[in-house]
Each structure stands twice: as structure tokens, then as C-alpha cells.
Design an enzyme around this catalytic site. Structure first.
Site, mmCIF file in Angstrom:
data_model
loop_
_atom_site.group_PDB
_atom_site.id
_atom_site.type_symbol
_atom_site.label_atom_id
_atom_site.label_comp_id
_atom_site.label_asym_id
_atom_site.label_seq_id
_atom_site.Cartn_x
_atom_site.Cartn_y
_atom_site.Cartn_z
ATOM 1 N N CYS A 75 0.948 -1.348 -0.236
ATOM 2 C CA CYS A 75 0.650 -0.443 0.031
ATOM 3 C C CYS A 75 0.900 1.260 0.288
ATOM 4 C CB CYS A 75 -0.520 -0.248 1.157
ATOM 5 S SG CYS A 75 -2.696 1.123 1.200
ATOM 6 N N HIS B 127 -3.920 -5.301 -0.434
ATOM 7 C CA HIS B 127 -3.365 -5.519 1.417
ATOM 8 C C HIS B 127 -2.855 -7.322 0.738
ATOM 9 C CE1 HIS B 127 -3.042 -2.028 3.287
ATOM 10 N NE2 HIS B 127 -3.944 -1.608 2.418
ATOM 11 N N GLU C 93 -2.243 -8.926 3.062
ATOM 12 C CA GLU C 93 -2.538 -9.877 5.051
ATOM 13 C C GLU C 93 -4.086 -9.496 5.235
ATOM 14 O OE1 GLU C 93 -1.620 -6.977 3.696
ATOM 15 O OE2 GLU C 93 -1.960 -5.154 5.324
#
Ligand code: XMP
Length: 515
Positions: free
Chosen positions: A87, A174, A176
Site C-alpha cells: 500500500c 493488502h 495480509e
């Protein structure tokens, strides 16, 4: 133990909300990951790690000045390590390479098209959905970088650069968060590309920390551990017990703000684990101090200070005690560091250290572990399942569930009503699926009719939330029938309560506890 000796991935925290999630995902994949606030980063630390990850941030890359950019450039290109920018980290890398940034937002589920097959996308199809959360977008890269994927809105979703034999990747999305369906696979690919070993094991870690503690401390001295009955302090006590054996003094202070039946439950749990605590009933001491105090932060401060006074009194009576064991966990350690842009919402009293006059050596065996890892260590050390499944309970206990002036009457109402809420959830098989469940009382009144009497009583609020780490939370959609049972049980057993409400706000914007 110095954290950098654990190696693995270094996640540089630039202030993004998912930074800890990045580190947790790598650990789930078996690679050790540390988080370091950007401001604390030094070149000497970097050399201990195998690869670098740059997190997201609320900052804007277009606002970075030349001085800041050159600091970042030195960090990234001078590290000599593989890098993954996520990001803001991705945009930062692109800016350092001379790419163009434009204001264009992408939020939530977004499609990305892979333009160039690369090992970072092993296991990905040519088109996948990912999770985006950004205001600025990279529209082109300089000749130095290779665009690997574009979002459906034309933003550079992933790129790669080779710099002096090191591979540098940027991803706008993202990986994650679970909503990026193949995010974990991408992180796994990065570990393989960067050659990071996947040998992080909790049982090795526990063995290692015990051995290191035995080597470092004077095991002829005694250590004091404050136990509350929660997972963190119990696991810390079990680890400390292996180091100090019968020279460990476990202290369980009853501050009068515990849940109903908790004293007996905690004592029996600890005894079953071979820990016989020194039980200090300090109910009166704490309640006298809190009576009439309206500000929760003030209550937290008073409670924290009183705890330390009690420990000091014990230590003064036993000069052999030289160590103080605390159950501080990883997010507490990071959050007490200086992270730009982070704001303190509540003072959790076990964070922030001890007053300067408290001259003990502090041992924190859990300081590099996340909550779910502490739970796993507890399982390895034989903690009973019921204790592992216990809801988190704040250090200042029921004091943070009374709004307005603190009174013993309100405390008793909260204690009894919370027991009803928890017991009812257990009865309906819902207790284990929620994060926390409790009752809150303030000063607002509601006119009630009980029998022929009309009288004003308290309005009591039930709060039941689901969460995975307490950082964000949502209210649980409890079946109306269960709420009805709770409400009727509360009003029929607590004559001073005339109305029951249910808290239906997530975190954010609310916090979990009312104050
Ligand atoms: P909030 O209310 O900040 O709570 O959303 C997040 C989590 O932290 C717990 N909490 C505390 N724990 N001391 C603690 O040890 C405190 O002062 C404290 N205040 C909140 C809360 O129960 C939730 O799990």
C-alpha cells in the site's frame, strides 16, 4: 533476548492500521516477523533480518519532501535485502523510482489483472480479487520498474525492480487481510523468493526463552509475578516457574473489581497448575480509593498506582525478591514505542512501565508474542481448555464498566448483571463464539413499575462483541430470545435496574469498554 537475533522479516511500521496483521500472517506461515516503528529504525538493526516489508500509512507519498525521500531511499536501496512494499510502502517505492502518483481512491474488493507471470504470483490466476484501501494511485513507473499487475481502475497493482541483485516488490493491495483471497499465498511466495527460513516454532521459542532467562538471571534470587487469572499472567507465571522454581512468588491481588466467583476460580486454576499464590484481599483499599471518582482514566491511574504499592510492600518484606515478571505482549511493546500518528485512546495500566522508584528488574517472557501465540503457548504448557477460552478481562476490572461517579451500588449491579449475561450465553452455547460479554451501568435513570410501586431505577446496558484482537470489534447479533431472557433475569434479580438496553455499535467508532 534481543529481538533482532530472531531474524526473519522486519516489518517497518509507517503507521498503517494493518501493520501487526502483516507480521502475524508471516508468523502463521512459520517465518518470524518483527515490527519496528520507522522512527526507531537504524541500519545496524536491519542487518540482522533477512528481508524488509514496508507497511501502509495514513500519510500521502506526494507530500513527502526531498529529505524524507532520501532517508527512505537509503533505507530501501541501502539495506541490501529483498523488500516488499505494501500500500503506502508500494507507493513509496514507486516514488523513489520516479513513478507518477495521482489522486485516485480504491476501497474494498477490487479486481486485478496479472500482466506478467512472476514467482510472486505463483498460485494466482490471471485475474483475482484483492482488498484495496488507498487514496492515491501509481499510474506509471519509470523504466526502472516492471509493472506486474494492474487494477480494474488502471492503478499499478504490483511491480518488481531488481536492484544490485536484490528483488524489490510493491503491491498496492493488502495481502495480509483475509479479503485478499490469495494474499497468504503471495506472502508465502515472497518468503521463498527472499529465501527466508520458515522455522519459527512456539515450542522452540519457549525453550529458548527459558534457557536464556536461566542464563541471565540470578536464580538464587526470588521473582515476583502478579497473577490475575488471565492467560497472559498465567502463562508468564508458568514460564517463570520453570526458571525460578520454588523461588517464584506469585501474587494474586483481589482489588474488589473482579467478576462474581472469580477469586475462587482463579485460586483453584492456579493451584491445579502447581502455583500456590499469595492471596491479597485489598478490596477495601481499592474501593475506598475509587469511591466517587468519575473519570475512568483517573480510576485506571489510581488502580495502577495501588497495585504497585502493594507489590512494593511485599518486596520490602522479602529482600530476596529481585525480579518482577510481567505479562506484557507484543502489541503493548510496540504501542508503547513512538509511532508517528498513533494516538492514545485509553491507558491500559499494564502498559507504560513502572514508576522510577520501583527498582526491580522486569522480566517479560511474552514480549515478542501475539495474543493468539500466548494462547498456543498456554496450550503447550498444559493450561486447561476452560482457561484458554476465558474472555479477556481488563486489568482495572469492573471499574471500567461503571460510567459516571463510581459507587459500590453500581459496581454490584454490574457484577451481578455481568454474571447473568455470561451464564445465559453459556446456557445457549454462545459464550465461546464471542470475544467479550458484560454489563455496563451509568447514571441514567428510567421510571419503573414493580408491583404497585413506581420508582426510578438504573438503565443497564448489555455489550456483547466479536473480535479477533480487540483492536476492532463488532456487536454480536444475539437472538432476541436470548436477549429477552437476559433482560428478564436482570430486572427480576436486581431491583434497582428498571431498563435494559443492548449496545449496537462496532469498534470503531465506539471502544469495547464504555470508558
Ligand atoms: P477498548 O475498550 O479500548 O478495549 O476497545 C480493547 C480491549 O482492551 C481491554 N481493556 C483493557 N485491558 N486494562 C486492560 O488490561 C485496561 O485499562 C483496559 N481497557 C480496555 C478491553 O477489555 C478489550 O478487550
Amino acid at each position: 533476548m534481543r529481538e533482532e537475533f530472531l531474524g526473519g522479516i522486519l516489518v517497518v511500521d509507517l503507521g498503517g492500521q494493518y501493520t501487526h496483521l502483516i507480521s502475524r500472517r508471516f508468523r502463521e506461515l512459520g517465518a518470524y516477523a518483527s515490527v519496528i516503528p520507522y522512527k526507531s529504525l537504524e541500519k545496524s538493526i536491519l542487518s540482522r533480518f533477512d528481508a524488509l516489508v514496508l507497511s501502509g500509512s495514513p500519510l500521502s507519498v506526494s507530500e513527502l519532501d526531498e529529505a524524507e525521500l532520501s532517508k527512505f531511499s537509503e533505507l530501501v536501496f541501502g539495506s541490501g535485502k529483498p523488500v516488499l512494499g505494501i500500500c503506502f510502502g508500494h507507493q513509496l517505492l514507486a516514488r523513489l523510482l520516479g513513478g507518477s502518483v495521482e489522486r485516485r481512491m480504491e476501497f474494498g474488493r477490487t479486481g486485478v489483472r496479472i500482466l506478467k507471470r512472476d514467482p510472486i504470483f505463483n498460485g494466482w490466476g490471471d485475474f483475482e480479487f484483492v482488498w484495496m484501501s488507498h487514496n492515491e494511485c501509481i499510474t506509471s513507473l519509470s523504466g526502472l520498474g516492471e509493472v506486474l499487475a494492474l487494477s480494474e481502475n488502471g492503478c499499478v497493482a504490483a511491480f518488481k525492480v531488481l536492484h544490485e541483485g536484490n528483488v524489490i516488490y510493491g503491491v498496492q493491495f493488502h495481502p495480509e487481510v483475509k479479503h485478499t483471497v490469495k494474499g497468504s499465498r503471495l506472502l508465502e511466495n515472497f518468503l521463498s523468493i527472499a529465501g527466508v527460513a520458515r522455522n519459527w516454532s512456539l515450542s522452540d521459542y519457549v525453550d529458548r526463552i527459558i534457557k536464556e532467562m536461566i542464563n541471565e538471571v540470578d536464580t538464587s534470587a526470588k521473582a515476583l509475578v502478579a497473577v490475575s487469572g488471565g492467560i497472559d499472567s498465567t502463562v508468564s507465571a508458568l514460564i517463570a516457574k520453570k526458571v525460578f522454581k520454588d523461588r517464584l512468588v506469585a501474587v494474586f491481588v483481589n482489588h474488589g473489581l473482579l467478576r462474581e466467583g472469580e477469586v475462587e476460580e482463579v485460586l483453584s486454576n492456579l493451584r491445579s497448575l502447581g502455583i500456590e499464590p499469595l492471596y491479597v484481599n485489598a478490596e477495601e483499599r481499592f474501593l475506598k480509593l475509587l469511591e466517587g471518582v468519575s473519570d475512568c482514566e483517573e480510576r485506571r491511574k489510581l488502580i495502577g498506582e495501588e497495585f504497585v504499592k502493594i507489590f512494593k510492600e511485599i518486596i520490602e518484606r522479602d529482600p530476596e525478591i529481585k525480579y518482577f515478571v510481567q505479562g506484557t505482549t507484543y502489541p503493548d511493546v510496540i504501542e508503547s514505542g513512538v509511532v508517528s500518528g498513533s494516538s492514545k485512546i485509553k491507558t491500559h495500566h499494564n502498559v507504560g512501565g513502572m514508576p522510577p522508584w520501583f527498582k526491580m528488574r522486569i522480566l517479560e517472557p511474552l514480549r515478542y508474542l501475539y495474543k493468539d501465540e500466548v494462547r498456543e503457548v498456554g496450550r503447550l504448557l498444559g493450561l486447561p481448555e476452560a482457561l484458554l477460552r476465558r474472555h479477556p478481562f481488563p486489568g482495572p476490572g469492573l471499574a471500567v464498566r461503571v460510567i459516571g461517579a463510581f459507587t459500590r451500588e453500581k459496581l454490584e449491579i454490574v457484577r451481578k448483571a455481568s454474571k447473568i449475561v455470561e451464564d445465559t450465553l453459556r446456557e445457549y452455547g454462545l459464550y465461546d463464539s464471542v470475544w467479550q460479554a458484560f454489563a455496563v451501568v451509568g447514571d441514567d435513570m428510567w421510571v419503573g413499575v414493580k408491583g404497585d410501586e413506581r420508582d426510578q431505577g438504573y438503565i443497564l446496558t448489555i455489550r456483547v462483541v466479536e473480535s479477533s484482537d480487540g483492536m476492532t470489534a463488532d456487536w454480536v447479533r444475539i437472538p432476541h430470545e436470548v436477549l429477552d431472557v437476559m433482560s428478564r433475569r436482570i430486572t427480576s434479580s436486581l431491583s434497582r435496574v428498571t431498563a435494559v438496553t443492548y449496545a449496537i455499535t462496532s469498534k470503531p467508532p465506539s471502544t469495547i469498554e464504555p470508558c
